[in-house]
Design a protein around this motif. Structure first.
Motif, short mmCIF file in Angstrom:
data_model
loop_
_atom_site.label_atom_id
_atom_site.label_comp_id
_atom_site.label_asym_id
_atom_site.label_seq_id
_atom_site.Cartn_x
_atom_site.Cartn_y
_atom_site.Cartn_z
N SER A 152 0.62 -1.24 0.23
CA SER A 152 0.02 0.00 0.04
C SER A 152 0.79 1.26 0.08
O SER A 152 0.49 2.35 -0.30
CB SER A 152 -0.93 0.15 1.20
OG SER A 152 -0.09 0.16 2.37
N ARG A 158 -3.39 3.28 -7.08
CA ARG A 158 -3.86 2.04 -7.25
C ARG A 158 -3.23 1.08 -6.21
O ARG A 158 -3.54 -0.01 -6.06
CB ARG A 158 -3.54 1.65 -8.71
CG ARG A 158 -4.55 2.14 -9.72
CD ARG A 158 -4.21 1.86 -11.09
NE ARG A 158 -5.21 2.45 -12.13
CZ ARG A 158 -5.04 2.71 -13.31
NH1 ARG A 158 -3.76 2.23 -13.95
NH2 ARG A 158 -5.90 3.05 -14.06
N LEU A 160 -3.28 1.16 -3.21
CA LEU A 160 -4.17 0.91 -2.22
C LEU A 160 -5.06 -0.03 -2.50
O LEU A 160 -5.40 -0.96 -1.81
CB LEU A 160 -4.94 2.28 -1.75
CG LEU A 160 -3.96 3.46 -1.02
CD1 LEU A 160 -4.96 4.67 -1.10
CD2 LEU A 160 -3.64 2.90 0.23
N ASN A 235 -1.69 -7.10 -9.52
CA ASN A 235 -1.85 -5.67 -9.20
C ASN A 235 -1.09 -5.53 -8.03
O ASN A 235 -0.31 -4.52 -8.08
CB ASN A 235 -3.31 -5.50 -8.78
CG ASN A 235 -4.44 -5.28 -9.70
OD1 ASN A 235 -3.89 -4.69 -10.80
ND2 ASN A 235 -5.55 -5.36 -9.46
N TYR A 239 1.94 -2.61 -8.62
CA TYR A 239 2.06 -1.07 -7.90
C TYR A 239 2.67 -0.78 -6.55
O TYR A 239 2.88 0.06 -6.03
CB TYR A 239 0.23 -0.89 -7.66
CG TYR A 239 -0.52 -0.75 -8.92
CD1 TYR A 239 -0.02 0.25 -9.87
CD2 TYR A 239 -1.43 -1.60 -9.18
CE1 TYR A 239 -0.70 0.07 -11.12
CE2 TYR A 239 -2.17 -1.67 -10.27
CZ TYR A 239 -1.71 -0.62 -11.10
OH TYR A 239 -2.31 -0.70 -12.40
N PHE B 90 -5.91 -2.95 10.80
CA PHE B 90 -5.21 -2.41 9.36
C PHE B 90 -6.50 -2.49 8.32
O PHE B 90 -6.35 -1.39 7.46
CB PHE B 90 -4.34 -3.36 8.95
CG PHE B 90 -3.42 -3.29 7.73
CD1 PHE B 90 -2.56 -2.00 7.77
CD2 PHE B 90 -3.67 -3.86 6.73
CE1 PHE B 90 -1.79 -1.73 6.61
CE2 PHE B 90 -3.06 -3.39 5.56
CZ PHE B 90 -2.08 -2.46 5.59
N LEU B 94 -6.75 1.08 5.85
CA LEU B 94 -6.82 0.90 4.45
C LEU B 94 -7.97 1.08 3.57
O LEU B 94 -7.86 2.00 2.92
CB LEU B 94 -6.07 -0.84 4.13
CG LEU B 94 -5.96 -0.84 2.61
CD1 LEU B 94 -4.56 -0.12 2.43
CD2 LEU B 94 -5.67 -2.26 2.45
N LEU B 98 -8.74 4.16 1.13
CA LEU B 98 -9.00 3.81 -0.11
C LEU B 98 -10.27 4.76 -0.41
O LEU B 98 -10.23 5.27 -1.66
CB LEU B 98 -9.24 2.42 -0.29
CG LEU B 98 -9.37 1.62 -1.54
CD1 LEU B 98 -8.15 2.09 -2.33
CD2 LEU B 98 -9.69 0.10 -1.35
N ALA B 113 -8.60 -0.16 -11.23
CA ALA B 113 -6.90 -0.54 -10.77
C ALA B 113 -6.55 -1.38 -12.10
O ALA B 113 -5.50 -1.46 -12.46
CB ALA B 113 -6.79 -1.15 -9.77
N GLU B 114 -7.49 -1.98 -12.98
CA GLU B 114 -7.02 -2.88 -14.02
C GLU B 114 -6.96 -2.14 -15.18
O GLU B 114 -8.05 -1.36 -15.64
CB GLU B 114 -8.28 -3.89 -14.35
CG GLU B 114 -8.76 -4.62 -12.92
CD GLU B 114 -7.75 -5.82 -12.56
OE1 GLU B 114 -7.09 -6.06 -13.43
OE2 GLU B 114 -7.89 -6.09 -11.61
#
Lengths: 492, 128
Positions: A152, A158, A160, A235, A239, B90, B94, B98, B113-114
């Motif tokens: 992260s 991305r 994250l 992924n 990243y 956590f 996160l 996000l 993200a892809e």
């Protein structure tokens, strides 16, 4: 004095150093501490490996509680070999990390970064060294949590999302492992893996044991990114900060493969798995993994993502070796664990060096850069050759043993798949080489200097190791052959 | 008592699966935690759970009283609870990061993200 405590020191030193590193000020001091710790661990891992190289076993009783009641660290050549890979890769990644991390991570997070790095290394070392299956789960969670954090920290938003995906998949995997552990404990009343292998045969026919086996195998398969459970991996590797991609690609999935070997061959043994479709499942998913992931790799526009899909394919090869369940097949799997760590380490380092100068890992940005950064380009080409499995590189040795194992079992189709996989590797490695070297430099007029020495030296050390272990396979194959005998439960 | 435990494990795991299939970022995290709780109950059931006999050894005995619960599984579950607590903390942080970064807590919108697939072999043309 040190010799009798090596296995414990390997886990305790990074564990103690991690919180200290988090508190240190500045950028260099935390890095230096982490570097020192990783080098000490590497030295200890070499020492430990030398002690068990002849096939002997070190048993360390934690707190003086005799096994199987207390936690036992049980070191044989298999886990000493994997621990050597983990400590070695940490020792070589950290010199690389300094410049790359300074560029990619905000200054105030750097001490935390190195602290997490040490925790991650500690978790991975703990998984390999422990002989207690619940202790293994605890270390698995330590390494997982720290790797989620490290991923992260990547520069892009991305990162994250990638960490979140890995978190969900990884936690489901770990939960499955815990269910499996709970069930086999209910059946046998022991958590010590050596003790389990003695007690389990009496209850092999019980449905609880079959359920436990299924849960453990699926849980570990999620962690090692077995096709089709690999969706978190591309992924995460794309990243994560460059140095973390190098470290995780070379070690994290390898350690999970080790756990799979341990569970399938030592704890359960082929006497159990031959009554279940385990071997066929590994072979089928291995073949699919090699073919599908290699095709995916060809279609990627991002160099890190391309190599990540290639990792999934390489894990397919390792699973094929496990699926053969023969001495030759498992030798190939163990050798490939080591060789794949070397080649993917070198390749991700070379791509990381490109990212360091260019600021992007997208292949379209690489036009003509190969001629401006010849040393980085050379490392990428040689790493790529090793990935393809050209004779004279480490990749050839593992593919050779894998093909031999396939021929031994007269699995011609699988031997053909291994060769097709290598051809597909030629395509995706060429895709990078073509853009880097044969395309004209982009007309923006920007030229890039060669990557700094602190990035090049670790990269080239790994490249040279790739060639050395391709020409002289005595150490790797010798260790793997002994490892197969020590693992037990494999028909010779 | 066994039936009660069985039912509660089923309910907890069913709720966990339901939540994990949701599109909401935080529901998935809560689902994950519930799954961990369900697992802990499964492991807990591996020892005896309805016993009030303390698992103590008399000096002359070499085994605890037959009716005593196994204390080891309870220790294991405690460890697992601590781990899942760390994990929950956590994942919530996160998730919050996000959400603030993506301006959405819908897991489907995170698929940005892809990156789109490109032509094989030939990379896409460089856009000026």
């Amino acid at each position: 004095m040190i010799e009798s405590h090596i296995s414990l020191l390997l886990v305790v030193i990074p564990l103690l150093a991690a919180p200290v590193t988090a508190l240190l000020p500045g950028v260099r001091l935390p890095w230096l501490t982490a570097l020192l710790v990783s080098w000490v661990c590497f030295a200890l891992a070499i020492w430990q490996f030398a002690l068990v190289m002849d096939g002997s076993v070190i048993s360390y009783e934690l707190g003086g509680w005799a096994p199987p009641w207390g936690i036992e660290y049980r070191i044989d050549i298999v886990n000493a070999f994997v621990a050597l890979i983990v400590a070695g890769m940490a020792a070589i990644t950290l010199p690389y990390a300094l410049r790359s991390v300074e560029q990619e991570i905000p200054k105030h997070q750097i001490p935390l970064f190195y602290s997490m790095f040490l925790l991650c290394m500690d978790g991975l070392l703990g998984i390999t060294l422990t002989g207690d299956i619940f202790n293994l789960f605890v270390f698995l969670e330590i390494s997982s949590l720290s790797s989620y954090t490290l991923i992260s920290m990547g520069r892009q938003r991305r990162a994250l999302t990638a960490a979140y995906q890995y978190l969900i998949m990884g936690t489901i995997g770990a939960t499955f492992l815990l269910i499996g552990i709970g069930l086999i404990y209910a059946e046998t009343g022991t958590l010590n893996m050596a003790d389990l292998s003695n007690r389990l045969p009496a209850v092999f026919s019980h449905h609880t044991v079959h359920t436990a086996f299924a849960f453990i195998v699926v849980g570990v398969a999620l962690k090692l990114a077995m096709f089709p459970l690999h969706l978190w991996l591309p992924n995460a590797y794309t990243y994560a900060p460059s140095a973390i991609t190098v470290f995780l690609a070379a070690t994290a999935t390898k350690v999970a493969v080790y756990v799979m070997l341990r569970v399938v061959f030592t704890v359960f043994s082929t006497g159990f798995t031959s009554d279940t479709p385990t071997d066929d499942m590994f072979l089928l998913l291995g073949v699919l993994g090699v073919l599908v992931a290699s095709f995916y790799a060809i279609y990627q526009g991002d160099a890190k993502r391309l190599l990540a899909y290639s990792s999934v394919a390489q894990i397919g090869y390792i699973l094929l070796g496990i699926g053969f369940a023969s001495a030759l097949g498992v030798t190939a799997a163990v050798v490939h664990i080591f060789n794949h760590a070397l080649m993917k380490g070198a390749l991700f380092m070379a791509v990381g060096a490109l990212v360091y100068r260019i600021g992007s890992s997208h292949i379209t940005q690489f036009s003509g850069v190969g001629r401006q950064m010849p040393w980085t380009f050379g490392a990428l080409v040689l790493g790529g050759l090793s990935l393809i499995g050209v004779p004279g590189t480490a990749g050839f040795i593992s593919k050779w043993y894998l093909v031999l194992a396939a021929i031994e079992q007269q699995a011609w189709l699988i031997a053909a798949v291994i060769l097709v996989g290598s051809l597909l590797a030629v395509v995706y490695v060429w895709k990078m080489v073509e853009v880097l070297y044969f395309r004209p430099a982009s007309d923006t007029g920007e030229t890039y200097r060669e990557a700094p020495l602190s990035l090049l030296v670790p990269t080239w050390l790994l490249v040279i190791a790739n060639i050395y272990f391709g020409l002289n396979a005595d150490l790797t194959v010798g260790a793997a052959t002994t490892a197969v005998q020590v693992l037990g439960g494999i028909p010779q | 008592m066994t039936i009660v435990l069985l039912l509660s494990i089923s309910v907890v795991v069913a709720a966990a699966v339901y939540l994990m299939l949701s599109r909401d970022l935080f529901r998935v995290v809560i689902g994950l935690t519930l799954l961990g709780a369900g697992t802990n109950l499964v492991v807990f059931a591996a020892g005896r759970f309805a016993s009030v006999t303390p698992p103590l050894l008399e000096t002359a005995d070499d085994a605890a009283a037959a009716a005593a619960a196994n204390p080891l599984v309870q220790a294991l579950v405690l460890t697992a609870i601590v781990i899942s607590f760390a994990l929950l903390c956590f994942s919530l942080v996160l998730g919050a990061r996000l959400r603030s970064a993506a301006n959405s807590d819908d897991t489907h919108s995170l698929q940005s993200a892809e990156p789109p697939a490109t032509d094989a072999v030939k990379p896409a043309e460089i856009k000026p």
